[in-house]
Design an enzyme around this catalytic site. Structure first.
Site, short mmCIF file in Angstrom:
data_model
loop_
_atom_site.label_atom_id
_atom_site.label_comp_id
_atom_site.label_asym_id
_atom_site.label_seq_id
_atom_site.Cartn_x
_atom_site.Cartn_y
_atom_site.Cartn_z
N ARG A 105 3.94 105.06 125.60
CA ARG A 105 3.58 104.51 126.93
C ARG A 105 2.13 104.89 127.14
NH1 ARG A 105 6.89 104.52 132.53
NH2 ARG A 105 7.87 102.86 131.32
N HIS A 132 5.13 95.11 129.06
CA HIS A 132 6.30 96.00 129.04
C HIS A 132 7.46 95.24 128.40
CE1 HIS A 132 8.79 99.31 129.89
NE2 HIS A 132 8.84 99.28 131.22
N GLN A 135 11.25 96.08 128.86
CA GLN A 135 11.74 95.72 130.19
C GLN A 135 12.12 94.24 130.24
OE1 GLN A 135 12.18 97.94 132.91
NE2 GLN A 135 13.37 96.18 133.56
N ASP A 226 7.96 93.42 141.35
CA ASP A 226 7.59 94.73 140.82
C ASP A 226 6.65 95.36 141.85
OD1 ASP A 226 7.14 96.97 139.25
OD2 ASP A 226 5.97 95.94 137.72
N CYS A 266 12.20 95.98 138.10
CA CYS A 266 12.24 96.89 136.95
C CYS A 266 12.40 98.35 137.36
CB CYS A 266 10.98 96.71 136.11
SG CYS A 266 9.47 97.02 137.05
N ARG A 294 18.67 98.92 130.12
CA ARG A 294 17.55 99.44 129.34
C ARG A 294 18.06 100.24 128.13
NH1 ARG A 294 12.37 100.12 131.17
NH2 ARG A 294 12.16 100.76 129.00
#
Ligand code: CP
Ligand code: NVA
Length: 307
Positions: A105, A132, A135, A226, A266, A294
């Protein structure tokens, strides 16, 4: 499974490969629930680098690596020499000699490219400033699970958002439609937008921008948002809050969606900012199932990419 063993961007994959990630995630979900995940990472270690905080990604990756019989090594940036200026290239060369894969990340997407180019092992994007992918795979898995098909997504909020870029990448490879409600000056970075547009042209995917959230959401079965201020954008917080204030998912906005619409996010969410509490905590919210998925996406991607 694929010519590319790293997962940096969904645009690098073919339609069949994205479908396979999701099919395998459903299989992993069934296997995980009966404690029968194959030990495909037995004897292998996976390094997980975090330059930013994480709850879902870190836990899903650690649990998935353990379930596959492997050993996760979490490296927060402050723990490793990269924080003291060791080049990413050198970090990659060393990790590549000791672990079977690297998840990262990162603040800058280019760090992922360096890790991929210098480590010699598969590298998995655990979120960058640009995208991402884990996701978005999870999100389309969840949409398929809840609605029986890869439905059109109506995204309301920051049109330059990293999760949105990956949703667009998935949609453009798969030939789907996305409707984005966002102010004009929030758009994906031009380099990635060019790739998304080119792919969409090939597959007849449709990505539409609206300035009126009600118009974007009208009749949709999936309403997605988001955070307005992503990690690393704190200096832009005030400006973004001002410009995005009409792009909140409210109960009133949800009334324009299809009566069976689901609300997705998310996470983490800021109630009262991009979404009202009565929506995210209400009956149409799919966010907890989405978050759980996830884990199955992590199991799927690790089991297909790490040799
Ligand atoms: N959705 C997501 O990536 O959450 P975390 O930041 O908690 O990992
Ligand atoms: N856009 C958000 C996603 C968090 C999972 C961020 O980058 O902070």
């Amino acid at each position: 499974m694929t010519a590319v063993n790293s997962l940096l961007c969904l645009l690098d994959f073919k339609r069949e490969e994205l479908e396979r990630f999701i099919r395998n995630a459903f299989l992993m979900k069934d296997l995980y629930k009966v404690n029968a995940v194959p030990k495909k990472l037995s004897g292998k270690s996976v390094a997980l680098i975090f330059e930013k905080p994480s709850t879902r990604t870190r836990v899903s990756m650690e649990v998935a690596i353990n379930a596959l019989g492997g050993h996760p090594i979490v490296l927060n940036k402050s723990d490793i020499q990269m924080s003291r200026g060791e080049p990413v290239e050198d970090t990659a060369r060393v990790l590549g000699r000791m672990v079977s894969a690297i998840g990262a990340r990162v603040l800058n997407h280019s760090t992922l490219e360096k890790l991929r180019d210098y480590s010699g092992v598969p590298v998995i994007n655990l979120l960058s400033d640009l995208s991402h992918p884990l996701q978005a795979l999870t999100d389309y898995m969840t949409i398929y699970e809840k609605l029986g098909r890869y439905e059109t997504v109506a995204f309301v909020g920051d049109g330059s958002d990293n999760v949105l870029v990956s949703l667009m990448a998935f949609a453009s490879v798969m030939g789907l439609r996305i409707k984005v409600a966002s102010p004009k000056d929030f758009r994906p970075r031009p380099d990635i937008w060019k790739r998304i547009e080119e792919k969409a042209e090939e597959t007849d995917a449709v990505i539409e921008f609206y300035e009126d959230p009600y118009e974007a959401v009208r009749g949709s079965r999936v309403v997605y948002t988001d955070v307005w201020v992503s990690m690393g954008q704190e200096s832009m917080a005030e400006e973004k809050r001002k410009k995005l204030k009409e792009f909140r998912v409210t109960k009133d906005l949800m009334r324009y969606a299809s009566s069976d619409a689901i609300f997705m996010h998310c996470l983490p969410a800021v109630r009262g900012e991009e979404v009202d509490a009565e929506v995210i905590d209400g009956p149409q919210s799919a966010v907890w199932d989405q978050a759980e998925n996830r884990l199955y996406t992590a199991l799927s991607v690790l089991s297909l990419l790490v040799k």
